[in-house]
Design an enzyme around this catalytic site. Structure first.
Site, short mmCIF file in Angstrom:
data_model
loop_
_atom_site.label_atom_id
_atom_site.label_comp_id
_atom_site.label_asym_id
_atom_site.label_seq_id
_atom_site.Cartn_x
_atom_site.Cartn_y
_atom_site.Cartn_z
N GLY A 8 -39.52 44.94 8.37
CA GLY A 8 -39.14 45.44 7.04
C GLY A 8 -39.73 46.82 6.81
O GLY A 8 -40.10 47.18 5.69
N GLY A 11 -38.33 49.07 3.99
CA GLY A 11 -38.16 48.48 2.67
C GLY A 11 -39.15 49.08 1.67
O GLY A 11 -39.83 50.07 1.96
N ARG A 35 -33.74 47.35 10.19
CA ARG A 35 -32.46 46.72 10.47
C ARG A 35 -31.34 47.48 9.77
O ARG A 35 -30.60 48.21 10.37
CB ARG A 35 -32.51 45.26 10.02
CG ARG A 35 -31.33 44.48 10.52
CD ARG A 35 -31.60 43.00 10.63
NE ARG A 35 -30.35 42.39 11.03
CZ ARG A 35 -29.55 41.76 10.19
NH1 ARG A 35 -29.88 41.60 8.92
NH2 ARG A 35 -28.40 41.24 10.62
N TYR A 139 -35.76 32.93 -3.98
CA TYR A 139 -36.82 33.84 -3.52
C TYR A 139 -38.19 33.20 -3.76
O TYR A 139 -39.04 33.13 -2.87
CB TYR A 139 -36.68 35.15 -4.29
CG TYR A 139 -37.75 36.18 -4.05
CD1 TYR A 139 -37.96 36.73 -2.81
CD2 TYR A 139 -38.54 36.64 -5.11
CE1 TYR A 139 -38.94 37.70 -2.61
CE2 TYR A 139 -39.50 37.61 -4.93
CZ TYR A 139 -39.70 38.14 -3.67
OH TYR A 139 -40.66 39.09 -3.49
N LYS A 143 -41.07 31.77 -1.21
CA LYS A 143 -42.46 32.25 -1.23
C LYS A 143 -43.45 31.07 -1.28
O LYS A 143 -44.46 31.10 -0.58
CB LYS A 143 -42.69 33.19 -2.42
CG LYS A 143 -41.97 34.53 -2.30
CD LYS A 143 -42.40 35.31 -1.07
CE LYS A 143 -41.80 36.70 -1.01
NZ LYS A 143 -42.06 37.38 0.28
N1 SER Z 1 -40.61 42.75 -7.20
C1 SER Z 1 -40.09 41.45 -6.86
C2 SER Z 1 -38.79 41.19 -7.49
O1 SER Z 1 -38.58 41.61 -8.59
C3 SER Z 1 -41.07 40.38 -7.25
O2 SER Z 1 -41.82 40.03 -6.14
O3 SER Z 1 -37.97 40.54 -6.94
#
Ligand code: SER
Length: 313
Positions: A8, A11, A35, A139, A143
């Site tokens: 990443g 990113g 990528r 997401y 995590k």
């Molecule tokens: N900055 C991230 C998001 O807003 C939070 O981990 O998805």
């Protein structure tokens, strides 16, 4: 010497971390894995690949004699809701690959968790290190899963994996992307291009935030801390500042008094409301000396200067 792999690498975090690691260790010691969003002006060792591909990752570890991996590749909260299956495969499958390789090749690993690991049943203020983790985004689910995987690989196999629950991170080197907190970066593009911005969160949506330089400093400090100082092997609470869009706009108006803001909250507001507003990160401060440098005013000034210089190039 063993080298450092950053996945990443182009990113939000990678764009700042790679150059900092290059400064510290030398350009020939850092391998940037990208990528989709590779920076054409990048100077350093560049590889292209997919963290879901175990064999490709193993080949990279062997080719460069990798000793440390900063595994940053992943989808964020908004991107994850657009493609939940992909978010699971990349965020969980990718991490599992890196942890399996860490077990077999004795790699030291950094992996970012997030405030998105929290959910509506988490306290809103001063969230303690150990608390309810019932996120409502894929997401966040990825995590929490990742945090537990990290702790499992540490306890079961002795993998030295370390992690931070990043708050909203605000930097200017990467193009802002698909995060709920990223209005706080997009707003500077609106400021410089049009002196106006339409915010997708409400004026009073308070979220934990941090300037990118602080995040990079904390990430490297965590990785350099002696192993006996690391008492959390899921992921550390990690905080600096908390602010609302309204408070950020008040700071921006000190730079540009005529700045025009309007609010049109959308589905991202629900995501923001599922997260806490302030975090208790005393374990990070006690264990390995975490201390931020940037307050809201300093962050605002740095982002303004950074985005302005970037857009004038
Ligand atoms: N900055 C991230 C998001 O807003 C939070 O981990 O998805």
């Amino acid at each position: 010497m063993q080298k450092i792999l950053v996945t990443g690498a182009f990113g939000l975090v990678g764009s700042d971390l790679v150059s900092e690691l290059q400064k510290k260790h030398g350009n020939d010691q850092v391998i940037a894995l990208g990528r989709q969003t590779i920076d054409g002006n990048f100077h350093g060792i560049l590889e292209q690949g997919d963290v879901r591909d175990y064999a490709a990752m193993e080949a990279l570890i062997k080719k460069y004699n990798i000793g440390t991996v900063y595994h940053l590749a992943g989808l964020l909260s908004v991107g994850g809701e657009k493609q939940p299956d992909l978010a699971w495969d990349v965020n969980v499958g990718g991490l599992k690959n890196i942890l399996d390789l860490a077990k077999d090749y004795q790699l030291k690993v950094f992996w970012p968790s997030s405030i998105a690991a929290f959910g509506p049943t988490t306290p809103k203020h001063d969230v303690p290190q150990h608390t309810s983790l019932e996120p409502t985004t894929i997401y966040g689910v990825s995590k929490v899963t990742g945090e537990l995987l990290c702790q499992y690989y540490f306890k079961r196999y002795g993998v030295d994996v370390r992690s931070l629950r990043y708050p909203g991170l605000n930097g200017y080197k990467a193009a802002p992307g698909d995060g709920t907190t990223e209005y706080a970066i997009h707003i500077f593009y609106g400021l410089i291009k049009d002196n106006a911005y339409t915010c997708f969160l409400k004026e009073d949506a308070r979220l934990p935030m941090m300037y990118m330089d602080d995040a990079i400093k904390g990430t490297i400090a965590l990785m350099e801390a002696p192993a006996e100082k690391i008492s959390v092997r899921t992921s550390y609470n990690f905080a600096a500042i908390s602010f609302t869009p309204g408070e950020l706009v008040a700071e921006i108006k000190k730079i540009s008094p005529d700045f025009q803001i309007s609010y049109e909250p959308d589905a991202r507001q629900q995501i923001a409301e599922s997260w806490p507003q302030t975090i208790d990160d005393s374990r990070a401060r006690e264990d390995w000396g975490w201390q931020e440098s940037f307050d809201l005013a300093a962050m605002t000034r740095a982002l303004y200067e950074g985005v302005k210089a970037k857009l004038q190039k």
